[in-house]
Design a protein around this motif. Structure first.
Motif: not given
Length: 224
Positions: A74, A76-77, A81, A132-137
């Motif tokens: 993402p 915004d990472v 982090e 990530i976030d349920g949709s991003r691989t």
């Protein structure tokens, strides 16, 4: 006279007893031989039915590295982090980096350098393909330096060994086809070897008979 008769009778009884015992011994020996032969046949049959052992292809060499690349993050990472995630769940991190474009925006791509090479391999196993976030691989892969690239696997290493059952099924049609081809060859040879029937020569009498038949047919047609 009574004593010799007793002796004769005792000898006869002994002979009869021996005769009765011998068939029993032969039967026992026959049973032992038959059981031994059956065991040998079973062992031979088991060896014939056993599928040939297929050696597993050697595994290609695995290159190791202590650095990984992470993509599809993402936007915004932040770098802290990334370092925090892998340090807590994988192992000690030497450096974590996030890449930006000319405008200072995140590309969603980062890298992590571990203190130990095995931790980099562990990170790939743990996080490559995770959502990530349920949709991003998320994609995680090792970064190999020059000379670390593994040798390409040969074709024999890439082809999986055929199962024994499949090999047996494939051999059956091949054997059937070979038998059919052999039968055709034998039939052809027999046909070539068979004596040819000689044609009977036409005699003058045969020609005269044919001429008479032809004349009679013509006369009948003219009368009709």
């Amino acid at each position: 006279m009574s004593a010799p008769m007793a002796i004769d009778q005792s000898l006869d009884s002994l002979i009869k007893a021996n005769k009765k015992q011998r068939p029993g011994r032969k039967t026992t020996e026959k049973k032992k031989v038959s059981s031994t032969s059956k065991a040998k046949k079973a062992a031979v049959t088991g060896k014939q039915k056993a599928a040939p052992a297929v050696a597993a292809p050697p595994a290609p060499p695995v290159a190791t590295s202590n650095k990984i690349n992470i993509s599809n993050l993402p936007l915004d990472v932040k770098e802290p982090e990334i370092k925090d995630l892998f340090a807590k769940t994988v192992g000690p991190v030497r450096e974590a980096q996030l890449f930006f474009d000319s405008k200072g925006q995140s590309k969603g791509i980062g890298s992590v350098v571990f203190q130990r090479k095995e931790d980099a391999t562990k990170a790939v196993t743990m996080y490559n393909g995770r959502l990530i976030d349920g949709s991003r691989t998320m994609k995680v892969e090792l970064v190999l330096q020059a000379g670390q690239a593994p040798a390409p696997a040969t074709l024999s290493q890439r082809v999986a060994p055929a199962p024994a059952a499949s090999a047996g099924k494939a051999a059956a049609p091949a054997a059937k086809k070979a038998g059919t081809t052999l039968a055709k060859k034998k039939a052809t040879l027999r046909a070539k070897r068979a004596p040819r029937q000689k044609k009977k020569p036409v005699t003058a009498a045969d020609l005269d008979a044919q001429m008479e038949d032809y004349t009679a047919a013509g006369a009948a047609a003219a009368t009709a």
